[in-house]
Design a protein around this motif. Structure first.
Motif, PDB file in Angstrom:
ATOM      1  N   ASP A   1     149.677  65.788  54.210  1.00  0.00           N
ATOM      2  CA  ASP A   1     148.684  64.734  54.011  1.00  0.00           C
ATOM      3  C   ASP A   1     147.308  65.333  53.753  1.00  0.00           C
ATOM      4  O   ASP A   1     146.687  65.926  54.636  1.00  0.00           O
ATOM      5  N   PHE A   2     146.869  65.189  52.496  1.00  0.00           N
ATOM      6  CA  PHE A   2     145.556  65.680  52.074  1.00  0.00           C
ATOM      7  C   PHE A   2     144.721  64.510  51.548  1.00  0.00           C
ATOM      8  O   PHE A   2     143.935  64.661  50.626  1.00  0.00           O
ATOM      9  N   SER A   3     144.901  63.356  52.146  1.00  0.00           N
ATOM     10  CA  SER A   3     144.167  62.165  51.738  1.00  0.00           C
ATOM     11  C   SER A   3     142.681  62.344  52.023  1.00  0.00           C
ATOM     12  O   SER A   3     142.300  63.025  52.972  1.00  0.00           O
ATOM     13  N   HIS A   4     141.864  61.715  51.188  1.00  0.00           N
ATOM     14  CA  HIS A   4     140.399  61.744  51.322  1.00  0.00           C
ATOM     15  C   HIS A   4     139.834  63.168  51.278  1.00  0.00           C
ATOM     16  O   HIS A   4     138.818  63.453  51.916  1.00  0.00           O
TER      17      HIS A   4
ATOM     18  N   ALA B   1     150.889  75.270  40.998  1.00  0.00           N
ATOM     19  CA  ALA B   1     151.077  75.039  42.435  1.00  0.00           C
ATOM     20  C   ALA B   1     152.262  74.114  42.694  1.00  0.00           C
ATOM     21  O   ALA B   1     152.560  73.225  41.907  1.00  0.00           O
ATOM     22  N   ASN B   2     152.932  74.332  43.819  1.00  0.00           N
ATOM     23  CA  ASN B   2     154.007  73.459  44.258  1.00  0.00           C
ATOM     24  C   ASN B   2     153.462  72.615  45.400  1.00  0.00           C
ATOM     25  O   ASN B   2     153.271  73.116  46.511  1.00  0.00           O
ATOM     26  N   LEU B   3     153.191  71.344  45.090  1.00  0.00           N
ATOM     27  CA  LEU B   3     152.674  70.416  46.097  1.00  0.00           C
ATOM     28  C   LEU B   3     153.530  69.150  46.122  1.00  0.00           C
ATOM     29  O   LEU B   3     153.031  68.043  46.266  1.00  0.00           O
ATOM     30  N   MET B   4     154.837  69.324  45.994  1.00  0.00           N
ATOM     31  CA  MET B   4     155.751  68.189  45.968  1.00  0.00           C
ATOM     32  C   MET B   4     155.692  67.427  47.288  1.00  0.00           C
ATOM     33  O   MET B   4     155.626  68.018  48.353  1.00  0.00           O
ATOM     34  N   GLY B   5     155.674  66.098  47.171  1.00  0.00           N
ATOM     35  CA  GLY B   5     155.701  65.243  48.340  1.00  0.00           C
ATOM     36  C   GLY B   5     154.389  65.135  49.096  1.00  0.00           C
ATOM     37  O   GLY B   5     154.362  64.600  50.197  1.00  0.00           O
ATOM     38  N   THR B   6     153.304  65.635  48.530  1.00  0.00           N
ATOM     39  CA  THR B   6     152.016  65.554  49.226  1.00  0.00           C
ATOM     40  C   THR B   6     151.410  64.161  49.122  1.00  0.00           C
ATOM     41  O   THR B   6     151.719  63.402  48.212  1.00  0.00           O
ATOM     42  N   GLN B   7     150.539  63.849  50.059  1.00  0.00           N
ATOM     43  CA  GLN B   7     149.764  62.619  50.015  1.00  0.00           C
ATOM     44  C   GLN B   7     148.333  63.017  49.683  1.00  0.00           C
ATOM     45  O   GLN B   7     147.702  63.777  50.426  1.00  0.00           O
TER      46      GLN B   7
ATOM     47  N   ALA C   1     154.785  62.871  44.899  1.00  0.00           N
ATOM     48  CA  ALA C   1     153.459  62.873  45.540  1.00  0.00           C
ATOM     49  C   ALA C   1     152.876  61.462  45.515  1.00  0.00           C
ATOM     50  O   ALA C   1     153.190  60.655  44.646  1.00  0.00           O
ATOM     51  N   VAL C   2     152.015  61.175  46.473  1.00  0.00           N
ATOM     52  CA  VAL C   2     151.334  59.886  46.539  1.00  0.00           C
ATOM     53  C   VAL C   2     149.856  60.140  46.250  1.00  0.00           C
ATOM     54  O   VAL C   2     149.156  60.764  47.049  1.00  0.00           O
TER      55      VAL C   2
ATOM     56  N   LEU D   1     155.169  65.094  37.597  1.00  0.00           N
ATOM     57  CA  LEU D   1     154.834  63.992  38.497  1.00  0.00           C
ATOM     58  C   LEU D   1     155.982  62.979  38.559  1.00  0.00           C
ATOM     59  O   LEU D   1     155.766  61.780  38.594  1.00  0.00           O
ATOM     60  N   ILE D   2     157.205  63.472  38.591  1.00  0.00           N
ATOM     61  CA  ILE D   2     158.380  62.609  38.633  1.00  0.00           C
ATOM     62  C   ILE D   2     158.377  61.818  39.952  1.00  0.00           C
ATOM     63  O   ILE D   2     158.185  62.396  41.020  1.00  0.00           O
ATOM     64  N   TYR D   3     158.563  60.501  39.853  1.00  0.00           N
ATOM     65  CA  TYR D   3     158.557  59.590  41.003  1.00  0.00           C
ATOM     66  C   TYR D   3     157.240  59.619  41.791  1.00  0.00           C
ATOM     67  O   TYR D   3     157.202  59.239  42.959  1.00  0.00           O
ATOM     68  N   ALA D   4     156.158  60.060  41.174  1.00  0.00           N
ATOM     69  CA  ALA D   4     154.859  60.084  41.863  1.00  0.00           C
ATOM     70  C   ALA D   4     154.246  58.688  41.875  1.00  0.00           C
ATOM     71  O   ALA D   4     154.495  57.873  40.988  1.00  0.00           O
TER      72      ALA D   4
END
Length: 162
Positions: free
Chosen positions: A19-22, A33-39, A58-59, A75-78
């Motif tokens: 979770d890297f929100s805000h 970079a590999n940041l799969m599944g990050t928020q 990612a969200v 960005l598959i399924y992002a």
């Protein structure tokens, strides 16, 4: 809004943080970079270099990606709903099954991008370049396509253009 550099975010990701929100990541270089599944909800990635990055699942809701270089980003399924991608370079990007509903893509370069089964419902696509993009089963309902460039030979099977 906390500021992070590329090294910090990659280190935190390697340690299991997702979770890297805000977060402020303006002009950060995260190419490859590999940041799969990050928020990255409400994150500021304006002007960032995300070339060849992997952000599947990612969200990025309401994220600022204006003028970002996202050439061949995955960005598959992002979830990019409500994100600002104005003027972003998404040439060759894989956005299959991505949610771009309500996103701002004005002036974005989506040449050769894969938008198959993506939702662009209510998106701002004014002046977007979709030349040679894969638009198979893409949902453009309520989207503003004023001045958009779409090639005659693009694989198109649009779900909804109303």
């Amino acid at each position: 809004m906390k500021t992070m550099d590329a090294q910090e975010i990659l280190q935190c990701y390697a340690e299991g943080q997702r979770d890297f929100s805000h977060i402020n990541l303006v002009k950060v270089c995260l190419s490859n970079a590999n940041l799969m599944g990050t928020q990255l909800i409400f994150a500021d990635l304006s002007g960032a270099n995300l070339k060849h990055a992997h952000l599947n699942n990612a969200v990025l809701k309401k994220a600022n990606l204006a003028l970002a270089d996202m050439t061949e980003v995955c960005l598959i399924y992002a979830d990019l709903s409500g994100a600002d991608l104005s003027g972003a370079n998404l040439m060759g990007a894989d956005l299959s099954n991505a949610d771009l509903s309500g996103a701002k893509l004005g002036g974005a370069d989506l040449r050769k991008a894969n938008l198959s089964e993506a939702s662009l419902r209510g998106a701002d696509l004014r002046g977007v370049n979709l030349i040679e993009a894969n638009l198979t089963d893409t949902d453009f309902s309520e989207a503003d396509l004023t001045g958009a460039y779409i090639s005659d030979d693009a694989p198109v099977n649009v779900v909804n253009l109303s």
